[in-house]
Design an enzyme around this catalytic site. Sequence first.
Site, short mmCIF file in Angstrom:
data_model
loop_
_atom_site.label_atom_id
_atom_site.label_comp_id
_atom_site.label_asym_id
_atom_site.label_seq_id
_atom_site.Cartn_x
_atom_site.Cartn_y
_atom_site.Cartn_z
N LYS A 111 20.77 -0.42 -1.59
CA LYS A 111 21.30 0.73 -2.33
C LYS A 111 22.55 0.37 -3.12
CE LYS A 111 19.51 4.72 0.11
NZ LYS A 111 19.82 6.03 0.71
N LYS A 194 6.87 2.07 -3.75
CA LYS A 194 6.82 3.25 -2.89
C LYS A 194 6.93 4.54 -3.71
CE LYS A 194 8.95 3.89 1.20
NZ LYS A 194 9.90 3.75 2.31
N LYS A 197 11.55 9.65 -4.89
CA LYS A 197 12.15 10.81 -5.56
C LYS A 197 12.77 10.41 -6.89
CE LYS A 197 16.53 10.02 -3.37
NZ LYS A 197 16.79 9.64 -1.98
#
Length: 332
Positions: A111, A194, A197
């Site tokens: 991240k 994947k 969002k």
Amino acid sequence: MSRIFSGVQPSGNLHLGNYLGAIRNFVRLQQDYECIYCAVDMHAITVWQNPDELRKNTREVAAAYIAAGVDPEKSIIFAQSSVPAHAELAWIFNCVARLGWLNRMTQFKEKAGKNRENASVGLYAYPNLMAADILVYRATHVPVGEDQKQHLELARDIAQKFNNDYHTETFPLPEPLIFGAATRVMSLRDGSKKMSKSDPSDYSRITFMDDRDSIALKLRKARTDPEPLPDNEKELEGRPEAANLVGIYAALADRTRQQVLEEFAGAPFSSFKPALTDLAVEKFGPIGEEMKRLAANPDHVDAILKKGAERAAAIANPIIREVKDVVGFLQP
Ligand code: TRP
């Protein structure tokens, strides 16, 4: 006694991957456990969140739990920030966890990316807050996806070090509950990524807010390859889009991929996709409709969150009191 805690981040665009990988299991666990399900808004702000969006997304997570079948009378549904004991225990855990432990966390590395110096301190300490979420309820079992296993290990390490350092048995070591293979739902546009969002393409994911027509449209447009379906799983290797759609079918139908292939062996996508669409609309369509009803009725969702926060605090408050006592904090 067995107690479940789990959380979902209110960062928007809740999708089929969140449903099949997490929320659907939360519903099933209600039969056998006391369950506490949280919208982890304090985790969400470890990266920037627009305040109005955060409010909306926190209600969306609560609505998703309810729409999927979590019973708010039975299980506890609440927002993390409304129970201060999470933050209090997280601070204590900041002083228990070691820098070396956090330095190993792969999610932080992913991240934070190259710009590590500019990541928030909260993003770095995120696993300590997650440990606090779980342990402030003395939860024994935590349903998580594969990607959160390392964080749960850290929670166990923190619980153990706390118990050792203070010569107590304050915390149980929480166990992961990992659900089957079908939990990895990939993008409908690229079977190697994947479902996410943050994918710029709305066609990459089916969301909790999609109605029947948009579920059908997205599946019709989903990427495939030109071959018909094989009769065994092995031959799905190297065919990520086919494997993903078969996996989604299997998860929605509660069957194995092999069973699905036995039924559809030799079928072209022109016949498999309509079957998948019917199934997805049947299983996921009603959830989207309930989401719309709940979105139109935020007061109802807020009332559930308020009641949930009271019930959660009633469990957490005596535990954080005990912890503060162990640590040596005066409690007037
Ligand atoms: N980190 C989890 C995720 O991103 C969310 C989460 C926060 C969580 N606190 C938790 C999950 C406690 C399980 C238990 O998916």
